[in-house]
Design a protein around this motif. Structure first.
Motif, short mmCIF file in Angstrom:
data_model
loop_
_atom_site.label_atom_id
_atom_site.label_comp_id
_atom_site.label_asym_id
_atom_site.label_seq_id
_atom_site.Cartn_x
_atom_site.Cartn_y
_atom_site.Cartn_z
N ALA A 114 0.81 -1.23 0.00
CA ALA A 114 0.00 0.00 0.00
C ALA A 114 0.83 1.27 0.00
O ALA A 114 0.30 2.35 -0.24
CB ALA A 114 -0.93 0.01 1.21
N SER A 115 2.13 1.16 0.27
CA SER A 115 2.95 2.36 0.44
C SER A 115 3.02 3.22 -0.81
O SER A 115 3.20 4.44 -0.71
CB SER A 115 4.38 1.96 0.87
N THR A 116 2.89 2.62 -1.99
CA THR A 116 2.94 3.41 -3.23
C THR A 116 1.60 3.42 -3.95
O THR A 116 1.51 3.86 -5.10
CB THR A 116 4.01 2.83 -4.18
N ALA A 117 0.54 2.95 -3.28
CA ALA A 117 -0.76 2.82 -3.93
C ALA A 117 -1.50 4.16 -3.99
O ALA A 117 -1.41 4.99 -3.08
CB ALA A 117 -1.63 1.80 -3.20
N ASP A 118 -2.23 4.35 -5.08
CA ASP A 118 -3.14 5.48 -5.21
C ASP A 118 -4.50 5.17 -4.61
O ASP A 118 -5.27 6.07 -4.28
CB ASP A 118 -3.34 5.83 -6.70
N LEU A 119 -4.80 3.88 -4.48
CA LEU A 119 -6.11 3.44 -4.00
C LEU A 119 -5.94 2.10 -3.31
O LEU A 119 -5.13 1.27 -3.72
CB LEU A 119 -7.08 3.33 -5.18
N ALA A 120 -6.71 1.90 -2.24
CA ALA A 120 -6.69 0.61 -1.54
C ALA A 120 -8.11 0.06 -1.49
O ALA A 120 -9.07 0.80 -1.25
CB ALA A 120 -6.15 0.76 -0.12
N ILE A 121 -8.23 -1.25 -1.74
CA ILE A 121 -9.51 -1.96 -1.63
C ILE A 121 -9.44 -2.82 -0.38
O ILE A 121 -8.60 -3.72 -0.27
CB ILE A 121 -9.79 -2.84 -2.85
N VAL A 122 -10.30 -2.54 0.59
CA VAL A 122 -10.39 -3.37 1.80
C VAL A 122 -11.64 -4.24 1.67
O VAL A 122 -12.76 -3.72 1.57
CB VAL A 122 -10.46 -2.50 3.07
N LEU A 123 -11.44 -5.56 1.66
CA LEU A 123 -12.55 -6.50 1.51
C LEU A 123 -13.13 -6.88 2.86
O LEU A 123 -12.40 -6.98 3.86
CB LEU A 123 -12.09 -7.77 0.79
N VAL A 124 -14.43 -7.11 2.87
CA VAL A 124 -15.13 -7.61 4.04
C VAL A 124 -16.01 -8.77 3.59
O VAL A 124 -16.71 -8.67 2.58
CB VAL A 124 -16.00 -6.51 4.69
N ASP A 125 -15.97 -9.87 4.33
CA ASP A 125 -16.87 -11.00 4.09
C ASP A 125 -18.25 -10.60 4.61
O ASP A 125 -18.41 -10.31 5.81
CB ASP A 125 -16.34 -12.24 4.81
N ALA A 126 -19.24 -10.59 3.73
CA ALA A 126 -20.58 -10.13 4.12
C ALA A 126 -21.16 -10.97 5.26
O ALA A 126 -21.99 -10.49 6.04
CB ALA A 126 -21.51 -10.18 2.91
N ARG A 127 -20.72 -12.21 5.41
CA ARG A 127 -21.24 -13.07 6.48
C ARG A 127 -20.70 -12.67 7.85
O ARG A 127 -21.35 -12.84 8.86
CB ARG A 127 -20.88 -14.53 6.21
N HIS A 128 -19.47 -12.15 7.86
CA HIS A 128 -18.79 -11.86 9.14
C HIS A 128 -18.77 -10.38 9.49
O HIS A 128 -18.57 -10.02 10.65
CB HIS A 128 -17.36 -12.39 9.09
N GLY A 129 -18.93 -9.52 8.49
CA GLY A 129 -18.91 -8.09 8.75
C GLY A 129 -17.52 -7.58 9.05
O GLY A 129 -16.50 -8.22 8.76
N VAL A 130 -17.45 -6.42 9.67
CA VAL A 130 -16.17 -5.78 10.00
C VAL A 130 -15.54 -6.50 11.18
O VAL A 130 -16.16 -6.67 12.24
CB VAL A 130 -16.39 -4.29 10.34
N VAL A 131 -14.28 -6.95 10.99
CA VAL A 131 -13.54 -7.62 12.05
C VAL A 131 -12.29 -6.80 12.38
O VAL A 131 -12.02 -5.77 11.77
CB VAL A 131 -13.15 -9.06 11.63
N GLU A 132 -11.53 -7.27 13.36
CA GLU A 132 -10.37 -6.51 13.83
C GLU A 132 -9.38 -6.23 12.70
O GLU A 132 -8.84 -5.12 12.59
CB GLU A 132 -9.67 -7.27 14.96
N GLN A 133 -9.12 -7.24 11.86
CA GLN A 133 -8.15 -7.04 10.79
C GLN A 133 -8.65 -6.05 9.75
O GLN A 133 -7.86 -5.33 9.14
CB GLN A 133 -7.81 -8.40 10.14
N THR A 134 -9.96 -5.97 9.57
CA THR A 134 -10.53 -4.96 8.66
C THR A 134 -10.16 -3.57 9.15
O THR A 134 -9.71 -2.72 8.37
CB THR A 134 -12.07 -5.08 8.61
N LEU A 135 -10.34 -3.33 10.44
CA LEU A 135 -10.03 -2.02 11.01
C LEU A 135 -8.54 -1.75 10.99
O LEU A 135 -8.10 -0.61 10.78
CB LEU A 135 -10.57 -1.94 12.44
N ARG A 136 -7.73 -2.81 11.18
CA ARG A 136 -6.28 -2.63 11.14
C ARG A 136 -5.84 -2.20 9.75
O ARG A 136 -5.03 -1.29 9.59
CB ARG A 136 -5.58 -3.93 11.55
N HIS A 137 -6.39 -2.84 8.72
CA HIS A 137 -6.01 -2.48 7.35
C HIS A 137 -6.51 -1.08 6.99
O HIS A 137 -5.82 -0.33 6.29
CB HIS A 137 -6.56 -3.52 6.37
#
Length: 400
Positions: A114-137
């Protein structure tokens, strides 16, 4: 209803020819399948490559995740453990994609991608929702100041394409500046082709957003920063070659050479053997100066009235990348743009920083450096700490 911003429409004028983006998310959120779907449905896969993946899948339907999980260890474990870079293009834009790992122990790999990215896509599994690693990313994306963030709510097919599930996840994510897209990477819904099973979603597909989002890695008004990479002597003249990190540099402009602080004037700029009046961020050029100053690799050429003040005291937020912890008193090399100097870690918040840890440190360098705050420039505000014994990269830093 979603509180996130509406994705750009496909008709938006493109700001750049190439978009660098990274994917991130928790384990099994479907990153590799999403990347495979993008490559497959955008027709960016060679026929023999697709046939090989189909054979490896053991059936008539190819396992699209195999297009990115290229390491043998990844295939055996069924996880992504390294950053997989992929290059593809559509009629509207070229893409450089970094598929990053989801496991917490590989957060450092996500930082790299991500250090040189113009855009980041953070995926979430619709069954589990937002988890700790989602927030970390999401936090790492914010820390690295990636200009654009997409929340991809994946596996909508496994929750019956329910809008209420999608809206709840968007609210839990809580980043109003992000763009949200409901999709199914496995089924292909809203990745490249629009889904007929989510008619409640009115935004574009993920690829349409990637093709149309306006990206500028550095503001056009940013002051010029030209790290000298090579000094070329020819015909009695000295040419200083490198890539302009930010801003615009012009013939006739009064500049300072840092860290010495000596001032002079730009007399010529050459790009691909042609004289030009101006150079813009991202262009590789050679620069000729009016005075015979002592300029060498690692020096920084900047406008005299907008040059950063050289310092030997660096305060920064860092992500530690090495298995050996970073501790107060460590002697390191600090690499900033094209300049590498000896340094000592004067203070680590908490005493030490373990692998994948994010924290604050203070570093004292043996020679002055011309850093910008990372908030002003990702290129000239970032640095690496390197082990002087074996050259291993230890830590990625963002100057305050």
């Amino acid at each position: 209803m979603s509180t996130l911003s509406t994705p750009s429409t496909p008709g938006t004028q493109l700001a750049v020819d190439t978009l660098r983006f990274a994917t991130a998310g928790s384990v099994d959120d479907g990153k590799s399948t999403l990347v495979g779907r993008l490559l497959h449905d955008s027709k960016s896969i060679l026929t023999d490559q697709l046939e090989a993946v189909t054979r490896a899948s053991g059936g008539a339907t190819p396992d699209l995740a195999l297009l990115t999980d290229g390491l043998r260890a990844e295939r055996e474990q069924g996880i992504t453990i390294d950053v997989a870079y992929r290059y593809f293009a559509t009629a509207r834009r070229r893409f450089i994609l970094a598929d990053t790992p989801g496991h917490v122990q590989y957060t450092r790999n996500m930082v790299t991608g991500a250090s040189t990215a113009d855009l980041a896509i953070v995926l979430v599994d619709a069954r589990h929702g937002v988890v700790e690693q989602t927030l970390r990313h999401a936090a790492v994306t914010s820390l690295l100041r990636v200009p654009h963030l997409v929340l991809a709510v994946n596996k909508m097919d496994l929750v019956d394409y329910d809008q209420t599930v999608y809206d709840r996840i968007v609210e839990e994510f809580g980043v109003p500046s992000a763009t949200a897209v409901p999709l199914s990477a496995l089924a292909g819904d809203n990745v490249v082709e629009r889904s007929t099973r989510m008619d409640w979603y009115e935004g574009p597909t993920l690829l349409e957003h990637l093709e149309s989002v306006q990206v500028a890695t550095e503001p056009a008004s940013a002051p010029a920063r030209f790290p000298v990479q090579y000094v070329i002597r020819h015909g009695g003249l000295r040419y200083y070659a490198g890539q302009l990190a930010s801003g615009t540099l012009s013939v006739g402009e009064t500049v300072a050479v840092l860290p010495s602080g000596r001032t002079t004037t730009v007399t010529a700029i050459d790009r691909l053997g042609t004289h030009v009046r101006h150079a813009s961020a991202g262009e590789s050029v050679s620069v000729t100066l009016a005075d015979a100053l002592d300029v060498s690799r690692g020096d920084l050429i900047a406008p005299a009235d907008g040059a950063p003040a050289p310092t030997r005291h660096v305060e920064a937020t860092v992500c530690h990348l090495h298995d050996r912890p970073l501790t107060t008193g460590d002697r390191v090399l600090l690499k900033h743009t094209t300049r590498t100097v000896k340094a000592v870690v004067e203070e680590v918040a908490g005493g030490e920083l373990a692998v994948n840890g994010i924290g604050r440190i203070t570093v004292r360098t043996a020679e002055p450096l011309a850093l910008d705050p990372y908030a002003d420039s990702r290129r000239t505000g970032s640095f690496l700490l390197i082990d002087p014994a074996d050259g291993a990269t230890l830590t990625a830093g963002m100057a305050h």
